[in-house]
Enzyme design. Structure first.
Site, PDB file in Angstrom:
ATOM      1  N   GLY B  42      19.709  72.266  41.253  1.00  0.00           N
ATOM      2  CA  GLY B  42      18.664  71.758  40.368  1.00  0.00           C
ATOM      3  C   GLY B  42      18.804  72.474  39.034  1.00  0.00           C
ATOM      4  O   GLY B  42      18.972  73.701  38.979  1.00  0.00           O
ATOM      5  N   ASP B 227      20.135  66.621  34.170  1.00  0.00           N
ATOM      6  CA  ASP B 227      20.981  67.814  34.130  1.00  0.00           C
ATOM      7  C   ASP B 227      21.449  68.109  32.712  1.00  0.00           C
ATOM      8  O   ASP B 227      21.706  69.261  32.368  1.00  0.00           O
ATOM      9  CB  ASP B 227      22.159  67.658  35.087  1.00  0.00           C
ATOM     10  CG  ASP B 227      21.675  67.711  36.528  1.00  0.00           C
ATOM     11  OD1 ASP B 227      21.293  66.661  37.071  1.00  0.00           O
ATOM     12  OD2 ASP B 227      21.623  68.825  37.088  1.00  0.00           O
ATOM     13  N   ASN B 237      22.497  62.878  35.086  1.00  0.00           N
ATOM     14  CA  ASN B 237      21.648  63.290  36.216  1.00  0.00           C
ATOM     15  C   ASN B 237      22.410  62.942  37.488  1.00  0.00           C
ATOM     16  O   ASN B 237      23.517  62.392  37.450  1.00  0.00           O
ATOM     17  CB  ASN B 237      20.279  62.583  36.139  1.00  0.00           C
ATOM     18  CG  ASN B 237      19.294  63.165  37.147  1.00  0.00           C
ATOM     19  OD1 ASN B 237      19.124  64.385  37.225  1.00  0.00           O
ATOM     20  ND2 ASN B 237      18.648  62.326  37.933  1.00  0.00           N
TER      21      ASN B 237
END
Lengths: 332, 332
Positions: B42, B227, B237
């Site tokens: 994450g 991201d 992402n």
């Protein structure tokens, strides 16, 4: 799928590719359970299995009760899975083959012959579909496919994978992206396995990578099978097929359905009338017997979705290639 | 993520939800390995972990070599994963915090404070993002999300899941579809787990079911994390996000990105410049240690994809909600 000495042997598709084991079915109940639990899956394959299930039903029966037993067995088999129409088509065809017969031995013999014909025609149809489909593809082509519309989904050769095999046989340079096809992973387990076995160039993708490879210009065509095609061309197929069709359209990539005409259900006007099977949550929450999601999570697990006809560039059948709009054309 | 007695404790996200185990990191090398092997994942979480990795690097070092060791450790951490920009942002921020310092104890103390600030601000930012995002949602809403942009992806609360939490806290009737997110199943394992733990109404889907539920009118909004966001709004992402954005547009469903401004990389004009990490084939071919695909099959396993800015209805940050076109707006 083999029929030997009045027993149906089914390659257990749940165990592939880790193990190639055959399950033997000696009764119609065995066949119904094998269809229900996915030992055998794929629209044409469950149709052929049901045809032999009807043979077994007759063999289990007796002269006085055979007609009633066949009716009952037809209902048993029809109740196993609701979406693919080939199942109902095969059962009806088997019943029709003995409508005017009364002699028990003749009935058994007719059913044996009819089941063999279902299988023989399925192979012929697949090869014809393959030839028609291959003609639509350029000389060098990268194809994306979902689930397993292959030899394992029918009795040999396959529909979507039949097109791929025929393209290779015709000398085309074909490479394949196989979507793994959650939750049951027919793409990873079956399509990748059978295409590798045939020496095809296959790359495995997770389902959510389809848009990414399309955006990278790596896909020239999408080819999927069908579980049921409505009169207007709306097509039920493995869950995820609809998403693929939307993505293909957004990237201006042709999207083909390859299926025998036995997958066409002229009794329904549109895809809205197709019953979509929901399968157990465990298919999503467990994998190879192991839990992969928290306990008590709700799951929605439709086994199929419906792709509207206008997203389908062509439907490739053994009777030819049909193009949108499809209304009225299938019946000609 | 806990920092106690100069040790970083990371909840091992690879084991969730089957086990809640903490891994202890006592060196910067431990942290680098934990980022690389997805013990921690994450965008915000790997940024915070890297910040504490820099603290550990200083503590392992000595007065004479600390500055050189920090430079080297920054490069080690930056080499773990290429796509999420928060990692590089956190490393730069930690180095900047001690640029003008020379005393070893002061450097160690400053780094400890800066890492704590990274975590503290991440929580604050998530709550602000949640509040801004919740305001965009109707009173009764069904949201679809991918991967885990949740408490586990940051240090608490989450970005996409922060919006969902904030909507619930604001009294909205919110239900969630969580895509399982192959190949690493962050949705099934992490998002479903943390939303269930918070008493939210969550339904798990396979990734290929997204189009189907959208077509059924069951999705009012899609919310994903990020991201890395380029200056023009193109967003990297988790793989599958791009497919979702295309599907959302086809169904006229708003598609939101929720991310802190530390995920915005103004140094790159468009998403074309974002390096997309490719991860090992085993993530796709094996699950929970078991093989699910045939041996020797080729695999393409990009961990992320890039969604073009024009498909993104809004980017929700702690500095406010931005809308297309995004050029120039993030820098204001």
């Amino acid at each position: 799928m083999n029929w030997q000495e009045d027993t149906l042997y089914l390659l257990d598709q749940r165990r592939l590719p880790l193990a190639a084991e055959y399950k033997s079915c000696k009764t119609v109940e065995d066949v119904a359970e094998a269809i229900r639990n996915l030992t055998v899956r794929g629209a044409s394959a469950i149709g052929a299995a049901a045809a032999y299930g009807m043979v077994l039903a007759a063999l289990q029966s007796s002269p006085g009760t055979v007609k009633a037993d066949l009716e009952r067995s037809g209902k048993l088999l029809a109740g196993t899975r609701p979406t693919a129409v080939n199942l109902f088509w095969a059962i009806k065809r088997m019943l029709a083959a003995v409508t005017n017969q009364t002699d028990y031995q003749t009935i058994c013999q007719s059913l044996r012959q009819e089941a063999a014909a279902v299988v023989r025609e399925d192979v012929q149809n697949s090869k014809t579909i393959g030839r028609f489909g291959a003609a639509l593809l350029p000389e060098t082509v990268s194809v994306l496919t979902i689930c397993n519309a292959g030899a394992l989904a029918g009795t040999d050769y396959g529909t979507a994978l039949g097109v791929i095999r025929a393209a290779k046989e015709a000398g085309k340079h074909i490479s394949v992206y196989a979507l793994e096809t959650r939750p049951v992973l027919q793409g990873a387990r079956l399509t990748a396995w059978e295409l590798l076995a045939d020496g095809l160039d296959v790359t495995l993708l997770c389902d959510n990578m389809a848009g990414c490879v399309m955006a990278q210009g790596k896909v020239d065509a999408v080819i999927a099978g069908a579980d049921r095609i409505a009169a207007n061309g709306d097509t039920a197929n493995k869950i995820g097929t609809y998403s693929l069709a939307v993505l293909a359209k957004a990237h201006q990539i042709p999207f083909y359905i390859a299926a025998p005409t036995s997958s066409i259900d002229l009794a329904i006007a549109t895809g809205k009338e197709i019953v979509i099977e929901e399968r157990p949550a465990e298919e999503v929450t467990h994998l190879a017997g192991r839990r992969i999601a928290p306990e008590n999570v709700k799951v929605y697990n439709p086994a199929f979705d419906v792709t509207p006809a206008q997203l389908i560039s062509a439907v490739i059948t053994e009777r030819g290639v049909f193009r949108f709009p499809y209304e009225g054309k299938f019946a000609e």
